[in-house]
Motif scaffolding. Structure first.
Motif, PDB file in Angstrom:
ATOM      1  N   GLU A  61     -81.114 -15.378  -2.245  1.00  0.00           N
ATOM      2  CA  GLU A  61     -80.251 -14.278  -2.690  1.00  0.00           C
ATOM      3  C   GLU A  61     -78.826 -14.757  -2.916  1.00  0.00           C
ATOM      4  N   LYS A  62     -78.317 -15.594  -2.002  1.00  0.00           N
ATOM      5  CA  LYS A  62     -76.948 -16.119  -2.168  1.00  0.00           C
ATOM      6  C   LYS A  62     -76.845 -16.971  -3.424  1.00  0.00           C
ATOM      7  N   TYR A  63     -77.853 -17.816  -3.654  1.00  0.00           N
ATOM      8  CA  TYR A  63     -77.837 -18.661  -4.847  1.00  0.00           C
ATOM      9  C   TYR A  63     -77.862 -17.804  -6.108  1.00  0.00           C
ATOM     10  N   SER A  64     -78.687 -16.793  -6.122  1.00  0.00           N
ATOM     11  CA  SER A  64     -78.766 -15.897  -7.272  1.00  0.00           C
ATOM     12  C   SER A  64     -77.419 -15.223  -7.521  1.00  0.00           C
ATOM     13  N   PHE A  65     -76.795 -14.731  -6.456  1.00  0.00           N
ATOM     14  CA  PHE A  65     -75.503 -14.062  -6.582  1.00  0.00           C
ATOM     15  C   PHE A  65     -74.426 -15.031  -7.070  1.00  0.00           C
ATOM     16  N   VAL A  66     -74.342 -16.191  -6.427  1.00  0.00           N
ATOM     17  CA  VAL A  66     -73.306 -17.173  -6.773  1.00  0.00           C
ATOM     18  C   VAL A  66     -73.497 -17.690  -8.191  1.00  0.00           C
ATOM     19  N   SER A  67     -74.741 -17.851  -8.619  1.00  0.00           N
ATOM     20  CA  SER A  67     -75.011 -18.334  -9.980  1.00  0.00           C
ATOM     21  C   SER A  67     -74.483 -17.357 -11.028  1.00  0.00           C
ATOM     22  N   ARG A  68     -74.569 -16.073 -10.717  1.00  0.00           N
ATOM     23  CA  ARG A  68     -74.095 -15.058 -11.676  1.00  0.00           C
ATOM     24  C   ARG A  68     -72.590 -14.839 -11.614  1.00  0.00           C
ATOM     25  N   HIS A  69     -71.990 -14.985 -10.428  1.00  0.00           N
ATOM     26  CA  HIS A  69     -70.606 -14.541 -10.260  1.00  0.00           C
ATOM     27  C   HIS A  69     -69.583 -15.632  -9.957  1.00  0.00           C
ATOM     28  N   ALA A  70     -69.994 -16.878  -9.875  1.00  0.00           N
ATOM     29  CA  ALA A  70     -69.031 -17.947  -9.591  1.00  0.00           C
ATOM     30  C   ALA A  70     -68.110 -18.171 -10.777  1.00  0.00           C
ATOM     31  N   LYS A  71     -66.887 -18.584 -10.468  1.00  0.00           N
ATOM     32  CA  LYS A  71     -65.933 -18.902 -11.525  1.00  0.00           C
ATOM     33  C   LYS A  71     -66.446 -20.104 -12.308  1.00  0.00           C
ATOM     34  N   PRO A  72     -66.170 -20.159 -13.605  1.00  0.00           N
ATOM     35  CA  PRO A  72     -66.580 -21.325 -14.391  1.00  0.00           C
ATOM     36  C   PRO A  72     -65.976 -22.609 -13.803  1.00  0.00           C
ATOM     37  N   GLY A  73     -66.790 -23.633 -13.686  1.00  0.00           N
ATOM     38  CA  GLY A  73     -66.326 -24.904 -13.131  1.00  0.00           C
ATOM     39  C   GLY A  73     -66.446 -24.991 -11.614  1.00  0.00           C
ATOM     40  N   PRO A 130     -72.421 -22.828  -7.055  1.00  0.00           N
ATOM     41  CA  PRO A 130     -73.861 -22.747  -7.337  1.00  0.00           C
ATOM     42  C   PRO A 130     -74.619 -24.022  -6.931  1.00  0.00           C
ATOM     43  N   GLU A 131     -74.027 -25.188  -7.168  1.00  0.00           N
ATOM     44  CA  GLU A 131     -74.686 -26.438  -6.790  1.00  0.00           C
ATOM     45  C   GLU A 131     -74.796 -26.560  -5.274  1.00  0.00           C
ATOM     46  N   ARG A 132     -73.744 -26.146  -4.556  1.00  0.00           N
ATOM     47  CA  ARG A 132     -73.796 -26.182  -3.087  1.00  0.00           C
ATOM     48  C   ARG A 132     -74.884 -25.254  -2.570  1.00  0.00           C
ATOM     49  N   ALA A 133     -74.928 -24.036  -3.100  1.00  0.00           N
ATOM     50  CA  ALA A 133     -75.937 -23.069  -2.662  1.00  0.00           C
ATOM     51  C   ALA A 133     -77.344 -23.574  -2.974  1.00  0.00           C
ATOM     52  N   LEU A 134     -77.520 -24.187  -4.128  1.00  0.00           N
ATOM     53  CA  LEU A 134     -78.827 -24.716  -4.493  1.00  0.00           C
ATOM     54  C   LEU A 134     -79.234 -25.859  -3.571  1.00  0.00           C
ATOM     55  N   HIS A 135     -78.274 -26.708  -3.221  1.00  0.00           N
ATOM     56  CA  HIS A 135     -78.583 -27.816  -2.308  1.00  0.00           C
ATOM     57  C   HIS A 135     -78.971 -27.285  -0.927  1.00  0.00           C
ATOM     58  N   ILE A 136     -78.242 -26.333  -0.408  1.00  0.00           N
ATOM     59  CA  ILE A 136     -78.575 -25.735   0.891  1.00  0.00           C
ATOM     60  C   ILE A 136     -79.962 -25.116   0.824  1.00  0.00           C
ATOM     61  N   LEU A 137     -80.223 -24.365  -0.240  1.00  0.00           N
ATOM     62  CA  LEU A 137     -81.535 -23.732  -0.405  1.00  0.00           C
ATOM     63  C   LEU A 137     -82.646 -24.772  -0.466  1.00  0.00           C
ATOM     64  N   SER A 138     -82.432 -25.848  -1.199  1.00  0.00           N
ATOM     65  CA  SER A 138     -83.483 -26.871  -1.322  1.00  0.00           C
ATOM     66  C   SER A 138     -83.730 -27.567   0.018  1.00  0.00           C
ATOM     67  N   VAL A 139     -82.687 -27.800   0.796  1.00  0.00           N
ATOM     68  CA  VAL A 139     -82.864 -28.411   2.118  1.00  0.00           C
ATOM     69  C   VAL A 139     -83.636 -27.456   3.029  1.00  0.00           C
ATOM     70  N   LEU A 140     -83.272 -26.186   3.010  1.00  0.00           N
ATOM     71  CA  LEU A 140     -83.976 -25.203   3.840  1.00  0.00           C
ATOM     72  C   LEU A 140     -85.447 -25.102   3.436  1.00  0.00           C
ATOM     73  N   ARG A 141     -85.718 -25.181   2.147  1.00  0.00           N
ATOM     74  CA  ARG A 141     -87.114 -25.133   1.685  1.00  0.00           C
ATOM     75  C   ARG A 141     -87.886 -26.364   2.154  1.00  0.00           C
ATOM     76  N   ARG A 142     -87.243 -27.526   2.143  1.00  0.00           N
ATOM     77  CA  ARG A 142     -87.924 -28.760   2.545  1.00  0.00           C
ATOM     78  C   ARG A 142     -88.253 -28.781   4.026  1.00  0.00           C
ATOM     79  N   ILE A 143     -87.426 -28.137   4.840  1.00  0.00           N
ATOM     80  CA  ILE A 143     -87.669 -28.207   6.283  1.00  0.00           C
ATOM     81  C   ILE A 143     -88.412 -26.993   6.819  1.00  0.00           C
ATOM     82  N   GLU A 144     -88.747 -26.067   5.942  1.00  0.00           N
ATOM     83  CA  GLU A 144     -89.404 -24.860   6.462  1.00  0.00           C
ATOM     84  C   GLU A 144     -90.753 -25.227   7.091  1.00  0.00           C
ATOM     85  N   ASN A 145     -90.991 -24.640   8.234  1.00  0.00           N
ATOM     86  CA  ASN A 145     -92.248 -24.830   8.962  1.00  0.00           C
ATOM     87  C   ASN A 145     -92.928 -23.486   9.070  1.00  0.00           C
ATOM     88  N   PRO A 146     -94.004 -23.282   8.355  1.00  0.00           N
ATOM     89  CA  PRO A 146     -94.668 -21.990   8.500  1.00  0.00           C
ATOM     90  C   PRO A 146     -95.238 -21.856   9.908  1.00  0.00           C
TER      91      PRO A 146
END
Length: 156
Positions: free
Chosen positions: A119-131, A135-151
């Motif tokens: 949700e944060k990545y989606s929001f930041v991607s739409r509303h971040a200032k140009p430049g 969005p890249e930070r949020a995507l990196h955090i999201l990708s790390v969280l996805r990689r370590i998720e343990n069902p």
């Protein structure tokens, strides 16, 4: 005593060095050491991620995880700050955000941080200032969280 400084001939060198055959045997294999079948090298993140489930984590645990990932070199400072800032941990939450939203601080309540960061990545991607690199930070955090998720264990 006379010192001969003349270079030695090939025949003289072969007599000194010798050309005898030296038998080389294969070295004996070392004895098996108990437990040597396992690798002694541990992954540096093994202890950090041991009991982490990014789909069932509290804000307090997210803050600790962010610091551990920063210390391990996975996150940059800004990414650590983004994940580790949890408003519910602030002592004035009830007087500020809580007063506006009517919510109580629950820093130990578990939640799905993968979903939170989607949700944060989606929001930041739409509303971040140009430049902005948000969005890249949020995507990196999201990708790390996805990689370590343990069902969790699901029994049918």
């Amino acid at each position: 005593m006379k010192i001969n400084h003349a270079p030695a001939t090939a025949e003289q060198l072969s007599n000194k060095i010798g050309r005898k055959l030296v038998v080389v045997e294969d070295p004996l294999m070392p004895d098996v050491i108990k437990g040597s079948g396992k690798s002694a090298i541990e992954h540096p993140l093994e202890k950090i991620l041991e009991n982490i489930n990014s789909r069932n984590m509290s804000p307090r645990e997210a803050t600790k995880l962010g610091f551990d990932l920063y210390a391990a070199g996975i996150f940059k400072w800004d990414e650590y700050s983004d994940l580790s800032f949890q408003a519910e941990l602030h002592p004035e939450f009830a007087r500020t955000i809580g007063a506006l939203t009517g919510e109580r601080a629950m820093p130990d309540a578990k939640r799905d941080f993968v979903k939170v960061w989607e949700e944060k990545y989606s929001f930041v991607s739409r509303h971040a200032k140009p430049g902005s690199d948000a969005p890249e930070r949020a995507l990196h955090i999201l990708s790390v969280l996805r990689r370590i998720e343990n069902p969790t264990d699901v029994s049918a």
